[in-house]
Design a protein around this motif. Structure first.
Motif, mmCIF file in Angstrom:
data_model
loop_
_atom_site.group_PDB
_atom_site.id
_atom_site.type_symbol
_atom_site.label_atom_id
_atom_site.label_comp_id
_atom_site.label_asym_id
_atom_site.label_seq_id
_atom_site.Cartn_x
_atom_site.Cartn_y
_atom_site.Cartn_z
ATOM 1 N N LYS A 245 -0.181 7.468 15.536
ATOM 2 C CA LYS A 245 -1.138 7.882 14.518
ATOM 3 C C LYS A 245 -2.246 8.667 15.476
ATOM 4 O O LYS A 245 -3.049 9.179 14.886
ATOM 5 C CB LYS A 245 -1.547 6.860 13.693
ATOM 6 C CG LYS A 245 -0.487 6.455 12.801
ATOM 7 C CD LYS A 245 -0.969 5.742 11.545
ATOM 8 C CE LYS A 245 -1.563 6.449 10.772
ATOM 9 N NZ LYS A 245 -2.177 6.006 9.356
ATOM 10 N N ARG B 271 -4.516 15.163 6.039
ATOM 11 C CA ARG B 271 -5.780 14.552 6.643
ATOM 12 C C ARG B 271 -6.080 15.288 7.977
ATOM 13 O O ARG B 271 -7.351 15.320 8.374
ATOM 14 C CB ARG B 271 -5.654 13.019 6.848
ATOM 15 C CG ARG B 271 -6.648 12.159 6.246
ATOM 16 C CD ARG B 271 -6.757 10.782 6.199
ATOM 17 N NE ARG B 271 -6.373 10.225 4.914
ATOM 18 C CZ ARG B 271 -5.497 9.286 4.600
ATOM 19 N NH1 ARG B 271 -4.663 8.835 5.605
ATOM 20 N NH2 ARG B 271 -5.541 8.970 3.638
ATOM 21 N N GLU B 272 -5.189 15.363 8.997
ATOM 22 C CA GLU B 272 -5.180 15.841 10.119
ATOM 23 C C GLU B 272 -5.585 17.481 10.061
ATOM 24 O O GLU B 272 -6.314 17.881 10.888
ATOM 25 C CB GLU B 272 -4.133 15.513 11.104
ATOM 26 C CG GLU B 272 -3.999 14.059 11.521
ATOM 27 C CD GLU B 272 -2.760 13.678 11.943
ATOM 28 O OE1 GLU B 272 -1.642 14.805 12.077
ATOM 29 O OE2 GLU B 272 -2.464 12.562 12.466
ATOM 30 N N ARG C 191 -0.823 12.129 5.422
ATOM 31 C CA ARG C 191 -1.445 11.918 6.728
ATOM 32 C C ARG C 191 -1.510 13.201 7.532
ATOM 33 O O ARG C 191 -2.647 13.423 7.989
ATOM 34 C CB ARG C 191 -0.261 11.416 7.673
ATOM 35 C CG ARG C 191 -0.628 11.160 9.264
ATOM 36 C CD ARG C 191 0.310 10.834 10.074
ATOM 37 N NE ARG C 191 -0.013 11.014 11.525
ATOM 38 C CZ ARG C 191 0.449 10.919 12.533
ATOM 39 N NH1 ARG C 191 1.515 10.248 12.573
ATOM 40 N NH2 ARG C 191 -0.043 11.468 13.730
ATOM 41 N N ARG D 297 -2.160 5.308 5.623
ATOM 42 C CA ARG D 297 -3.539 4.802 5.700
ATOM 43 C C ARG D 297 -4.367 5.411 6.760
ATOM 44 O O ARG D 297 -3.802 5.963 7.739
ATOM 45 C CB ARG D 297 -2.950 3.342 6.195
ATOM 46 C CG ARG D 297 -4.188 2.638 6.246
ATOM 47 C CD ARG D 297 -4.042 1.201 6.218
ATOM 48 N NE ARG D 297 -3.205 0.764 7.239
ATOM 49 C CZ ARG D 297 -2.749 -0.553 7.388
ATOM 50 N NH1 ARG D 297 -3.060 -1.409 6.126
ATOM 51 N NH2 ARG D 297 -2.180 -1.083 8.305
ATOM 52 N N ARG D 298 -5.741 5.559 6.141
ATOM 53 C CA ARG D 298 -6.640 6.059 7.021
ATOM 54 C C ARG D 298 -6.895 5.169 8.176
ATOM 55 O O ARG D 298 -6.986 3.729 7.977
ATOM 56 C CB ARG D 298 -7.771 6.340 6.268
ATOM 57 C CG ARG D 298 -8.603 7.346 6.888
ATOM 58 C CD ARG D 298 -9.959 7.182 6.064
ATOM 59 N NE ARG D 298 -9.797 7.750 4.903
ATOM 60 C CZ ARG D 298 -9.670 9.044 4.343
ATOM 61 N NH1 ARG D 298 -9.816 9.801 5.317
ATOM 62 N NH2 ARG D 298 -9.506 9.437 3.105
ATOM 63 N N GLU D 299 -6.758 5.633 9.490
ATOM 64 C CA GLU D 299 -7.364 4.884 10.631
ATOM 65 C C GLU D 299 -8.605 4.601 10.909
ATOM 66 O O GLU D 299 -9.400 5.648 10.653
ATOM 67 C CB GLU D 299 -6.605 5.560 11.858
ATOM 68 C CG GLU D 299 -5.035 5.667 11.676
ATOM 69 C CD GLU D 299 -4.450 4.280 11.703
ATOM 70 O OE1 GLU D 299 -4.653 3.509 12.544
ATOM 71 O OE2 GLU D 299 -3.186 4.062 10.836
ATOM 72 N N THR E 131 -3.718 15.922 -1.908
ATOM 73 C CA THR E 131 -3.798 16.934 -1.037
ATOM 74 C C THR E 131 -4.519 18.098 -1.724
ATOM 75 O O THR E 131 -4.503 19.347 -1.038
ATOM 76 C CB THR E 131 -2.188 17.169 -0.613
ATOM 77 O OG1 THR E 131 -1.555 17.894 -1.874
ATOM 78 C CG2 THR E 131 -1.360 16.405 0.263
#
Lengths: 210, 102, 633, 497
Positions: free
Chosen positions: D150, B87-88, B84, A199-201, A118
């Motif tokens: 997601k 990332r967003e 997650r 996990r990256r989508e 991060t």
């Protein structure tokens, strides 16, 4: 090989400087304890206890006070090692081992990886929120309440005895077999969850199959 | 012999420090670290009680094993979620994760 | 018909409701015939119950006690907390209610076949009516308070559905909501009252509670509180002051519904409840006084509001509220006989008036009486039945209302202030009734468009009017022993109504003369004031504008309640929500900065996450609880 | 060797769930290789839930335990069936939703199965350690499930809040458990009960602190004020089926554990905790119901309304006795059915309208009268309208609580449930009074309008599930005796005569 790991450069400096600083802070405490031990004020177990208690509290303070996240994580390592030492004093070698392995190894590395991924170490950071004064008050009151309660009680303590590995193993895997299995499910859930969530989508429109 | 109170007080202080960390920190990872401290405090308590008070000796130790296990699992899972979110929103600060409110 | 089968009475319409709710589109005529036939069967059964009742207790010797029959076990907590049976209880009060409910319901259903023809959801309408009747019949046969409460709420729900029948119309939906919430306030009181009674008496069975109370089982103050809560339920349902606001608005429903629910049956549930529990009220006289004065205030206030209302149905609604007040006064004076008698007669003439007004509305699509007039030429049957109903309401001898109102005045004979107020209110009743009749049916037509298109209603609608008019004319005579015996009731129907002691009608000639004089005087005033030209219709407005405004605005009660809801309930909600938003969630951003500044600390960390705030709330909870725990230990 | 009972057949329902979770995971991971249709996953999950529910009926009216860790008795059976029912209902009612909104379906259904397993373990627990680990399994599965949408950024945020605060709460709970362990010297309920019955004077303060912390930790799970703060956010951010599970399984599991704890090991120290639960019950029902008045999102509204409901349930825990325990179980059963009815109807609504805003429910009576009816009936039931489940169960609950002397609290609860009617009516009013989007303005003269046909149909699965739940709501309201008997039998385990 070390170079290939995405460790930020400052981690070396951190460790070096942090170690130095810790020694400077800790040295007087250790010296005092050493003197007391030498003069017979403290027994050997007591000496070890205070040493570890100092490590635990010092590490915990570092973990919650330091503004640099890596430093705080290292504080957690220190505290964990101290806790492992406490476990040794309480005659649970097995637990001490687990503590060192899981915390000193696993958890801390995980946290550091999380930090790096991060990129939380980049740039100047404000780590504390504005409710710090409230937090401080709450922390003090909680500490007071908890310590007060612990000291108020009259515990009818027994003598500390060692629990053997074998005995513990039998208890753990037979008597507490079911919770153990459930705990393994907890780990499974955490594993699956961490992988699936982090996990990256594929972007919309890309292949939808997994 | 070290009195039981020593361990309990140590654990109490550790727990309060952890709670303080949860309240004061604004990075999700730092909050996690603080939660780990709280859980470590619980382990100390469990083991100390097991060693001093429990005639069977081992329940507290087994409890502590579970606590450590769960703590590790929790860090892993929480980090997954933090990743997650990062990332967003390109941030791991909990106060920036506040689109859900009132 | 045995008493065990009394439970059939509510069961029949309930079954019809289920059939209609599920299959009405599949049935010929959407199943309206099913509802009507079912109700006719219920009327027959109700008569059978009445005969049986007379048979059983009758033979000239009247036994005031009723009969309790346990149908089946409904709820039973095996740990002995309580057991509730679906039991029925039949006594004189029940029989009166059964007759009123079933007969009026049958008339209304027949009438509705004509009135509601062509409406969307025609089948659903009859289903809902059946559901309402089933609930009402269950209510009046209930042997214990829990079943009664259930039926009570079911009646409220049915009323909600029927008032909101035209839910496309905003005002109808709003009125349904208002009625629902207002009566719910009363219902909460009723529930609390029931729980309080159960806590001490240990049973829900009404007769056992009465015995327990009469045996001095309750603490006086405790019982007073319990009975006041119980009375709250009656106040809400019977639209008594200060919860009277919903009934006029409830006129948004279809007119036959108003006739059934808001004139003859549901609104008298409160009277029924108090009459049923009157022996318990008797134990604590304070509670009975509350009943008395609530009724008195309501009767008077509603009558004054009825003087100025300009919507034909609203005049009738105020009149209903006022007459219900009369019944409560009778109960408060300790005379269930008078109350139930008035309930009995009122049901017929008020249902008649509502159905008559429905006939007018059906013909003219006009509800404002200032826009009507002269209809007697176009609708003779409606007019003359309406006049009969009005005279009965005004209390003109020998129509039904005269006898029952006289009975109430008789009960008030020894209480001068109450007597005077009642007499004045009776005069007001005659005045507004006259106004209503004159403006609607006589004088010059004021809206020629409406007048031109007016026509007499079809026979299916006028038939119930005739039947009810006949009942309104003769129902008063039932109190005469001879009449009852002539009809085949041994001992006279009158004894059905005199619940507690087999008293004979107190016909007091002086009193009757006085009452008649008051009624005729009121009618005379009305005739003098409103008879004549079209301008007279609105002349009351100029006479005392402030008073008129006060009355038209219904003493500003609706506005008061709206402000209360706006400011108190929503206000409290928003204060807490704001607390949650500002203080807890945003301590860091604004509040936090200020609070921190307040503590004299200058901190530059002004951003805070919300998770820590959430944790802080938890910490606060833990700290508070443990501090209190430690302090008290 | 000890004489512990290791009869694994006692745990067949749990084993079914665990194995099913594994199969679902693997089947999803290898669905291309195995040429499996992924729509089989929900079907299989439902089968597993039904199997678990049905097999758990085999131990009705027996009383057995597994290694003194898990009890298999009527109480356990009650909750096993309740959880299985919840799981099956939610999965059937939401499979279309999941197919469209959730990419990782295998993981999603596995999490539901494991959450159910965790809740069963909690309900069956005879010992603190087992209870704790069951709680963690439930929590972890839900942390994951909350974050699994997601495509919805709110999901991740909700997950973060839930997992971090959940960590704090579980640490708090653990500390409390450690203090109780220390005060009693054992983690077994029976042993704790024995020790506490003999007197607790020497460990008074740590015990009190332990009780506070346990109440705080479990209070977090059941969203009791002030430990509720995560609830609205997590409810809003989570995918709808997860919200349903959060409000049903998670809550019921925690209630089951509360009942086990406070009717067993902690009963001897009732004086110490009774007032705490009463206070929390008070704050919970007041805050939940009042804040609900201000909501604009249906999930948040339901979150606050469920908080209010928790207040009523805590009332019964505070006044624990055989009567209030069975009343609480009855209420829990009725509440679950009603609550699921709302949620399944909201999911059906969402499938069509893609909205969670309360304002978008306007005119639903026009566009889908059936759904409007289901929502209306369920909301009325939640507010405690007679003839519906909510009244009967709540009435018995309040009655039982009043029996035990907390009359003032019962009075407040009654008032609060009247207030709750107000915000439920706001939703109902929108559905029935307002015009749907796209409808022309009504003719000012007649109030009638010529409407374009805005009707839409619910899918067969949603239709079936909501119909069953609606009928259940009405059936419990009219004739609660069968459920009451089940609740009685279950509660009898806690308070053996």
């Amino acid at each position: 090989m070390l170079r290939r790991l995405p460790l930020p450069a400052q981690i070396d400096r951190t460790i070096t400087l942090g170690g130095l600083l810790a020694s400077v802070v800790a040295a007087p405490y250790i010296v005092v304890l050493g003197v007391l031990f030498a003069t017979g004020e403290l027994s050997a177990p007591e000496f070890v206890f205070w040493l570890n208690a100092g490590l635990v509290v010092g590490g915990a303070l570092a973990a919650v006070l330091l503004r640099h996240i890596v430093h705080a994580a290292l504080g957690l390592v220190g505290a964990s090692l101290g806790v492992a030492g406490i476990f040794l004093l309480l005659a649970s070698e097995f637990l001490a081992l687990v503590q060192v392995l899981v915390y000193g190894g696993g958890v801390t590395i995980l946290l550091l990886f999380g930090l790096m991924m991060t990129r939380a170490t980049d740039g100047p950071i404000v780590t504390d929120g504005a409710q710090k004064p409230f937090a401080f008050g709450a922390g003090i009151v909680l500490a007071g309440l908890f310590v007060g309660a612990m000291l108020d009680a009259e515990w009818d303590a027994l003598n500390v005895t060692v629990v053997g590995f074998r005995e513990l193993g039998i208890r753990l895997y037979r008597d507490f077999g079911i919770p153990f299995e459930v705990a393994s499910l907890v780990l499974l859930v955490a594993l699956i969850g961490a992988i699936t969530i982090a996990r990256r989508e594929p972007a919309p429109g890309e292949d939808d199959s997994k | 012999m070290i009195p039981l109170e020593n361990f309990l007080v140590l654990s109490a202080i550790l727990f309060a420090l952890g709670f303080y960390g949860v309240l004061a920190r604004r990075s999700a990872i730092l909050i996690l670290i603080a939660v780990e401290l709280m859980l470590a405090a619980v382990s100390i308590n469990m083991v100390a009680f097991a060693a001093y008070l429990d005639p069977t000796r081992f329940t507290g130790i087994i409890f502590a094993i579970f606590v450590i296990t769960v703590a590790a699992a929790e860090v892993g899972l929480a980090l997954g979620i933090v990743l997650r979110l990062f990332r967003e929103r390109a941030s791991a600060n909990v106060d920036e994760a506040n689109s859900l409110k009132w | 018909m045995g008493m065990e089968q009394v439970v059939l009475l509510p069961a029949i319409p309930a079954a019809i409701f289920v059939v209609l709710a599920l299959f009405s589109p599949l049935l010929p005529r959407r199943g309206d015939w099913l509802a009507v036939v079912g109700m006719a069967v219920v009327v027959v059964l109700a008569l059978a119950v009445a005969f049986h009742f007379q048979d059983f207790f009758g033979h000239g010797e009247f036994d005031p006690s009723g009969e309790n029959a346990r149908a089946f076990e409904w709820l039973n907590l095996s740990n002995g907390l309580f057991q509730i049976d679906l039991s029925t209880y039949v006594d004189a009060i029940t029989v009166v209610m059964l007759l009123v409910v079933s007969i009026v319901a049958l008339m209304v259903m027949i009438y509705s076949v004509g009135y509601m023809r062509g409406e969307a959801r025609y089948g659903w309408y009859f289903g809902a009516l059946s559901f309402f009747t089933a609930s009402m019949l269950l209510l009046v046969t209930a042997g214990n308070l829990m079943v009664l409460y259930f039926a009570w709420e079911a009646v409220g729900l049915a009323s909600f559905l029927l008032i909101g029948f035209y839910w496309e119309r905003r005002s109808a939906a709003e009125a349904a909501k208002k009625a629902f919430i207002t009566t719910r306030i009363g219902d909460v009181g009723l529930l609390i009252g029931i729980i309080l009674l159960w806590r001490e008496a240990g049973t829900f069975d009404i007769q056992q509670i009465i015995e327990f109370a009469e045996g001095g089982g309750f603490d006086q103050r405790y019982l007073t509180v319990a009975m006041l809560f119980l009375f709250m339920g009656a106040v809400g349902k019977s639209a008594q002051f200060p919860l009277h606001v919903w009934l006029p608005d409830a006129m948004e429903g279809p007119t036959p519904v108003s006739a059934l629910i808001h004139a003859a049956t549901m609104v008298v549930a409160g009277v029924y409840l108090v009459a049923r529990m009157l022996p318990v009220f008797d134990v604590v006289l304070v509670a009975r006084d509350v009943v008395l004065y609530t009724g008195l205030i309501t009767a008077f206030m509603a009558a004054t509001m009825g003087l100025v209302a300009s919507d034909i149905k609203r005049v009738l609604a105020y009149s209903t509220v006022s007459q219900l007040g009369f019944m409560f006064v009778a109960l408060g004076l300790g005379s269930p006989t008078a109350a139930m008698f008035h309930l009995f007669t009122h049901a017929f003439f008020k249902a008649l008036l509502f159905l008559g007004s429905g006939s007018v509305i059906h013909a003219t699509h006009q509800q404002e009486i200032e826009q009507l007039g002269g209809l007697w030429r176009k609708q003779p049957l409606t007019t003359w039945t309406f006049v009969i109903g009005s005279l009965a309401l005004a209390g003109v001898i020998p129509l039904a209302g005269f006898w029952s109102k006289d009975e109430i005045l008789h009960a008030a004979n020894h209480n001068l202030p109450v007597f005077v107020t009642l007499a004045v209110t009776a005069g007001l009743t005659a005045i507004y009734t006259t106004r209503l009749v004159l403006l609607t049916f006589f004088g010059e037509p004021r809206n020629h468009h409406a007048y031109e298109h007016a026509h007499e209603s079809p026979p299916i609608m006028t038939l119930p009017l005739l039947v009810l008019a006949a009942l309104a004319a003769v129902a008063g005579f039932v109190i005469y022993e001879g009449v009852g015996q002539a009809l085949g009731f041994a001992g006279g129907i009158g004894q059905l109504i005199f619940a507690h002691e087999p008293e004979v009608f107190h016909f007091d000639r002086d009193l009757a003369t006085f009452a008649l004089a008051v009624s005729l005087g009121g009618i005379g005033i009305g005739l003098v004031y409103w008879w004549g030209t079209a301008e007279r219709a609105t002349r009351a407005r100029g006479w005392a504008p402030e008073l008129h405004a006060l009355l038209v605005n219904r003493y500003y009660f609706d506005d008061l309640y709206q402000s209360l809801i706006n400011y108190v309930v929503l206000g409290a909600g928003s204060v807490i929500a704001v607390f949650d938003k500002r203080v807890v969630n945003e301590t860091g951003v604004d509040g936090g900065a200020q609070t921190v500044g307040w503590f004299g600390l200058r901190l530059k960390f002004l951003q805070t996450g919300r998770i820590p705030n959430y944790a802080l709330a938890m910490a606060g909870g833990i700290v508070t609880l443990s501090l209190v725990a430690f302090y008290t230990s | 060797m000890s004489d512990l009972n290791f009869d694994y057949t006692l745990l067949i329902p749990e084993l079914i769930l665990a194995v099913a979770a594994g199969i679902v995971l693997l089947a999803d991971a290898f669905h291309t290789e195995l040429r499996l249709n992924r729509t089989l996953l929900p079907g299989f999950t439902v089968l597993a839930a039904l199997a678990a529910g049905l097999t758990s009926l085999a131990w009705l009216d027996t009383s057995d335990d597994f290694a003194t860790l898990l009890a298999v008795d009527n109480f356990t059976a009650f909750f096993r069936v309740l959880f299985a029912f919840t799981l099956a209902t939610v999965v059937i009612g939401s499979y279309e939703f999941v197919a469209r909104e959730i990419r990782h379906q295998g993981e999603f259904y596995a999490m539901f199965l494991l959450a159910t397993l965790g809740a069963s373990v909690m309900a069956a627990s005879q010992e603190l350690l087992t209870a704790y680990i069951g709680l963690e399994l439930l929590s972890f599965s839900l942390y994951v499930a909350v974050s699994l949408a997601k495509r919805d950024p709110r999901s991740g945020e909700a997950g973060l809040k839930y997992v971090l605060l959940g960590g704090v709460a579980s640490a708090t709970l653990l500390y409390g458990l450690s203090l109780i362990y220390g005060s009693a010297g054992s983690t077994s309920y029976a042993a704790i009960s024995e020790t506490f019955a003999a007197g607790t004077a020497n460990v008074e303060l740590p015990l009190l602190l332990g009780l506070v912390l346990v109440i705080a930790g479990l209070g977090f799970k059941i969203s009791a004020v002030p430990f509720h703060m995560w609830t609205p956010d997590a409810y809003e951010g989570a995918p709808l089926p997860v919200t349903a599970i959060l409000s049903a399984t998670s809550k019921a599991g925690a209630i089951a554990l509360l009942l086990r704890l406070f009717s067993g090991p902690l009963l001897p120290v009732k004086d110490d905790w009774q007032w705490m639960l009463a206070v929390i019950s008070l704050t919970t029902m007041v805050a939940g119901n009042l804040i609900a008045l201000q909501q604009t999102n249906i999930k948040r509204l339901l979150a606050y309304s469920s908080i209010g409901q928790v207040g009523y349930m805590l009332l019964a825990v505070a006044t624990i006795s055989d009567a209030s325990a069975s009343a609480l179980l009855l209420h829990l059963g009725g509440y679950t059915v009603t609550n699921l009815a709302v949620f399944m109807a909201v999911i059906a609504f969402y499938n069509r309208q893609r909205s969670e805003r309360i304002a978008d429910f306007r005119g639903l009576a026009e566009t889908n009268p059936y759904l409007a009816l289901v929502i209306t009936a369920a909301l009325f039931s939640l507010s405690g309208m007679p003839l519906l489940a909510g009244f009967t169960t709540k009435f018995i609950l309040f009655q039982a609580a009043a029996q035990d002397g907390y009359l003032w609290l019962v009075a407040i609860a009654v008032v609060m449930s009247t207030i709750s009617l107000y915000y439920y009516l706001l939703v109902i009013r929108l559905m029935y009074v307002q015009e749907p989007d796209g409808a022309p303005a009504p003719d000012p003269q007649t109030g009638r309008l010529d409407r374009p046909n805005l009707r839409w149909r619910t899918s067969p699965a949603s239709y079936a599930v909501t119909a069953v739940l609606l009928l259940g709501t009405i059936a419990i309201g009219l004739y609660a005796t069968p459920l009451l008997e089940a609740a009685d039998d279950a509660a009898a385990v806690l308070f053996p005569a």
